[in-house]
Write a protein that holds these residues in place. Structure first.
Motif, PDB file in Angstrom:
ATOM      1  N   VAL A  67      32.211  35.555  52.031  1.00  0.00           N
ATOM      2  CA  VAL A  67      32.063  36.320  53.272  1.00  0.00           C
ATOM      3  C   VAL A  67      31.622  37.758  52.974  1.00  0.00           C
ATOM      4  N   ALA A  68      32.260  38.387  52.000  1.00  0.00           N
ATOM      5  CA  ALA A  68      31.910  39.773  51.654  1.00  0.00           C
ATOM      6  C   ALA A  68      30.483  39.866  51.138  1.00  0.00           C
ATOM      7  N   THR A  69      30.081  38.920  50.309  1.00  0.00           N
ATOM      8  CA  THR A  69      28.735  38.936  49.753  1.00  0.00           C
ATOM      9  C   THR A  69      27.687  38.702  50.834  1.00  0.00           C
ATOM     10  N   LEU A  70      27.936  37.756  51.721  1.00  0.00           N
ATOM     11  CA  LEU A  70      26.988  37.524  52.817  1.00  0.00           C
ATOM     12  C   LEU A  70      26.813  38.791  53.656  1.00  0.00           C
ATOM     13  N   ALA A  71      27.901  39.440  53.991  1.00  0.00           N
ATOM     14  CA  ALA A  71      27.813  40.655  54.806  1.00  0.00           C
ATOM     15  C   ALA A  71      27.092  41.770  54.050  1.00  0.00           C
ATOM     16  N   ASN A  72      27.472  41.982  52.806  1.00  0.00           N
ATOM     17  CA  ASN A  72      26.896  43.070  52.019  1.00  0.00           C
ATOM     18  C   ASN A  72      25.416  42.835  51.745  1.00  0.00           C
ATOM     19  N   HIS A  73      25.063  41.619  51.358  1.00  0.00           N
ATOM     20  CA  HIS A  73      23.668  41.336  51.013  1.00  0.00           C
ATOM     21  C   HIS A  73      22.791  41.210  52.254  1.00  0.00           C
ATOM     22  N   ALA A  74      23.366  40.833  53.391  1.00  0.00           N
ATOM     23  CA  ALA A  74      22.590  40.844  54.641  1.00  0.00           C
ATOM     24  C   ALA A  74      22.211  42.279  54.990  1.00  0.00           C
ATOM     25  N   LEU A  75      23.158  43.189  54.851  1.00  0.00           N
ATOM     26  CA  LEU A  75      22.872  44.608  55.077  1.00  0.00           C
ATOM     27  C   LEU A  75      21.791  45.103  54.116  1.00  0.00           C
ATOM     28  N   ALA A  76      21.941  44.766  52.836  1.00  0.00           N
ATOM     29  CA  ALA A  76      20.953  45.178  51.832  1.00  0.00           C
ATOM     30  C   ALA A  76      19.588  44.555  52.119  1.00  0.00           C
ATOM     31  N   GLY A  77      19.579  43.284  52.525  1.00  0.00           N
ATOM     32  CA  GLY A  77      18.318  42.611  52.833  1.00  0.00           C
ATOM     33  C   GLY A  77      17.601  43.239  54.020  1.00  0.00           C
ATOM     34  N   LEU A  78      18.363  43.614  55.032  1.00  0.00           N
ATOM     35  CA  LEU A  78      17.755  44.279  56.190  1.00  0.00           C
ATOM     36  C   LEU A  78      17.147  45.630  55.791  1.00  0.00           C
ATOM     37  N   ILE A  79      17.829  46.345  54.933  1.00  0.00           N
ATOM     38  CA  ILE A  79      17.289  47.621  54.445  1.00  0.00           C
ATOM     39  C   ILE A  79      16.003  47.361  53.661  1.00  0.00           C
ATOM     40  N   GLY A  80      16.026  46.338  52.803  1.00  0.00           N
ATOM     41  CA  GLY A  80      14.832  45.995  52.025  1.00  0.00           C
ATOM     42  C   GLY A  80      13.665  45.582  52.903  1.00  0.00           C
ATOM     43  N   SER A  81      13.926  44.828  53.958  1.00  0.00           N
ATOM     44  CA  SER A  81      12.864  44.431  54.890  1.00  0.00           C
ATOM     45  C   SER A  81      12.273  45.645  55.598  1.00  0.00           C
ATOM     46  N   ASP A 139      48.027  43.186  47.928  1.00  0.00           N
ATOM     47  CA  ASP A 139      47.655  42.169  48.907  1.00  0.00           C
ATOM     48  C   ASP A 139      48.054  42.576  50.315  1.00  0.00           C
ATOM     49  N   GLY A 140      48.996  43.483  50.431  1.00  0.00           N
ATOM     50  CA  GLY A 140      49.370  44.008  51.736  1.00  0.00           C
ATOM     51  C   GLY A 140      49.795  42.917  52.700  1.00  0.00           C
ATOM     52  N   ARG A 141      49.700  43.205  53.950  1.00  0.00           N
ATOM     53  CA  ARG A 141      50.169  42.246  54.952  1.00  0.00           C
ATOM     54  C   ARG A 141      49.064  41.319  55.441  1.00  0.00           C
ATOM     55  N   TYR A 142      47.835  41.517  54.974  1.00  0.00           N
ATOM     56  CA  TYR A 142      46.713  40.743  55.503  1.00  0.00           C
ATOM     57  C   TYR A 142      46.312  39.564  54.630  1.00  0.00           C
ATOM     58  N   GLY A 143      46.888  39.432  53.470  1.00  0.00           N
ATOM     59  CA  GLY A 143      46.641  38.276  52.636  1.00  0.00           C
ATOM     60  C   GLY A 143      45.498  38.430  51.657  1.00  0.00           C
ATOM     61  N   VAL A 144      45.414  37.443  50.787  1.00  0.00           N
ATOM     62  CA  VAL A 144      44.456  37.452  49.681  1.00  0.00           C
ATOM     63  C   VAL A 144      43.013  37.365  50.189  1.00  0.00           C
ATOM     64  N   PHE A 145      42.759  36.573  51.231  1.00  0.00           N
ATOM     65  CA  PHE A 145      41.398  36.435  51.748  1.00  0.00           C
ATOM     66  C   PHE A 145      40.850  37.781  52.226  1.00  0.00           C
ATOM     67  N   LEU A 146      41.588  38.452  53.075  1.00  0.00           N
ATOM     68  CA  LEU A 146      41.113  39.731  53.612  1.00  0.00           C
ATOM     69  C   LEU A 146      41.038  40.795  52.514  1.00  0.00           C
ATOM     70  N   LEU A 147      42.010  40.784  51.615  1.00  0.00           N
ATOM     71  CA  LEU A 147      41.977  41.703  50.471  1.00  0.00           C
ATOM     72  C   LEU A 147      40.691  41.498  49.671  1.00  0.00           C
ATOM     73  N   THR A 148      40.350  40.237  49.412  1.00  0.00           N
ATOM     74  CA  THR A 148      39.136  39.929  48.658  1.00  0.00           C
ATOM     75  C   THR A 148      37.895  40.367  49.430  1.00  0.00           C
ATOM     76  N   CYS A 149      37.845  40.070  50.715  1.00  0.00           N
ATOM     77  CA  CYS A 149      36.688  40.468  51.535  1.00  0.00           C
ATOM     78  C   CYS A 149      36.460  41.972  51.461  1.00  0.00           C
ATOM     79  N   VAL A 150      37.491  42.731  51.705  1.00  0.00           N
ATOM     80  CA  VAL A 150      37.356  44.185  51.760  1.00  0.00           C
ATOM     81  C   VAL A 150      37.020  44.752  50.386  1.00  0.00           C
ATOM     82  N   THR A 151      37.743  44.325  49.352  1.00  0.00           N
ATOM     83  CA  THR A 151      37.495  44.899  48.022  1.00  0.00           C
ATOM     84  C   THR A 151      36.120  44.515  47.494  1.00  0.00           C
ATOM     85  N   PHE A 152      35.692  43.274  47.726  1.00  0.00           N
ATOM     86  CA  PHE A 152      34.360  42.872  47.257  1.00  0.00           C
ATOM     87  C   PHE A 152      33.261  43.589  48.026  1.00  0.00           C
ATOM     88  N   PHE A 153      33.407  43.704  49.332  1.00  0.00           N
ATOM     89  CA  PHE A 153      32.389  44.400  50.121  1.00  0.00           C
ATOM     90  C   PHE A 153      32.250  45.843  49.634  1.00  0.00           C
TER      91      PHE A 153
END
Length: 190
Positions: A43-57, A96-110
């Motif tokens: 999820v983080a990679t799709l969001a980050n690379h979509a942003l980068a791809g739009l900038i590249g376009s 990991d806070g209160r939001y769990g491993v998935f959200l932690l991973t999304c935010v830190t990877f993005f």
């Protein structure tokens, strides 16, 4: 298909030993929950690379093709040099806070990908190719090819993995690609 394959290869090679790969190892070693970590990376990679791809376009539609060729070639050479610098990460402050491993991973990877060499490669590749979705899919696949095994290896294999050798190989691949683009071969191969 060319944009997809070149994008996947460039990011797979560029991601080896990168801070996000180390982050995947760290998260896997700490939480031992591969499914939410892998989904968070996706999820983080799709969001980050979509942003980068739009900038590249946008760059591609506003900058002359000859300048783009030079920009892509020089950016690959810069990424080659950047690849030689090892990324260090420690687990200070990663909770990991209160939001769990998935959200932690999304935010830190993005956040870790912001301004990173794979994000810049995505910008350059999206500027080169008119196939925005193929570039985003390819760079995302490349990220997963490099990071998913790190999730499964976790802390067990990380001390023994030859990151230095792989960084040198990745730097060589990017340098060769950069030189090919600057020599004009990029129109045929990239």
């Amino acid at each position: 298909m060319e944009a997809f394959f070149v994008s996947a290869l460039a990011v797979t090679v560029g991601e080896i030993g990168d801070k996000t790969q180390l982050l995947a190892l760290l998260l896997a070693a700490r939480y031992k929950k591969p499914a939410p970590i892998i989904l968070g990376i996706l999820v983080a990679t799709l969001a980050n690379h979509a942003l980068a791809g739009l900038i590249g376009s946008w760059v591609a539609s506003h900058i002359p093709a000859d300048w783009l060729r030079w920009g892509l070639g020089l950016s690959f050479i810069a990424i080659a040099a950047w690849t030689l610098k090892p990324d260090d990460m420690d687990d200070e402050g990663i909770q990991d806070g209160r939001y769990g491993v998935f959200l932690l991973t999304c935010v830190t990877f993005f956040l870790a990908e912001m301004g990173d060499k794979t994000q810049l490669a995505t910008v350059a590749l999206a500027a080169k190719y008119e196939a925005l979705l193929s570039v985003i899919a390819g760079t995302t696949l490349g990220m997963l090819i490099a990071d998913v095994p790190a999730v499964f290896l976790g802390k067990v294999a990380s001390p023994n993995f030859p990151f230095k050798l792989v960084r040198w190989i990745a730097a060589t691949v990017f340098a060769v690609l950069g030189c090919l683009v600057l020599a004009g071969a990029g129109d045929r191969f990239l």
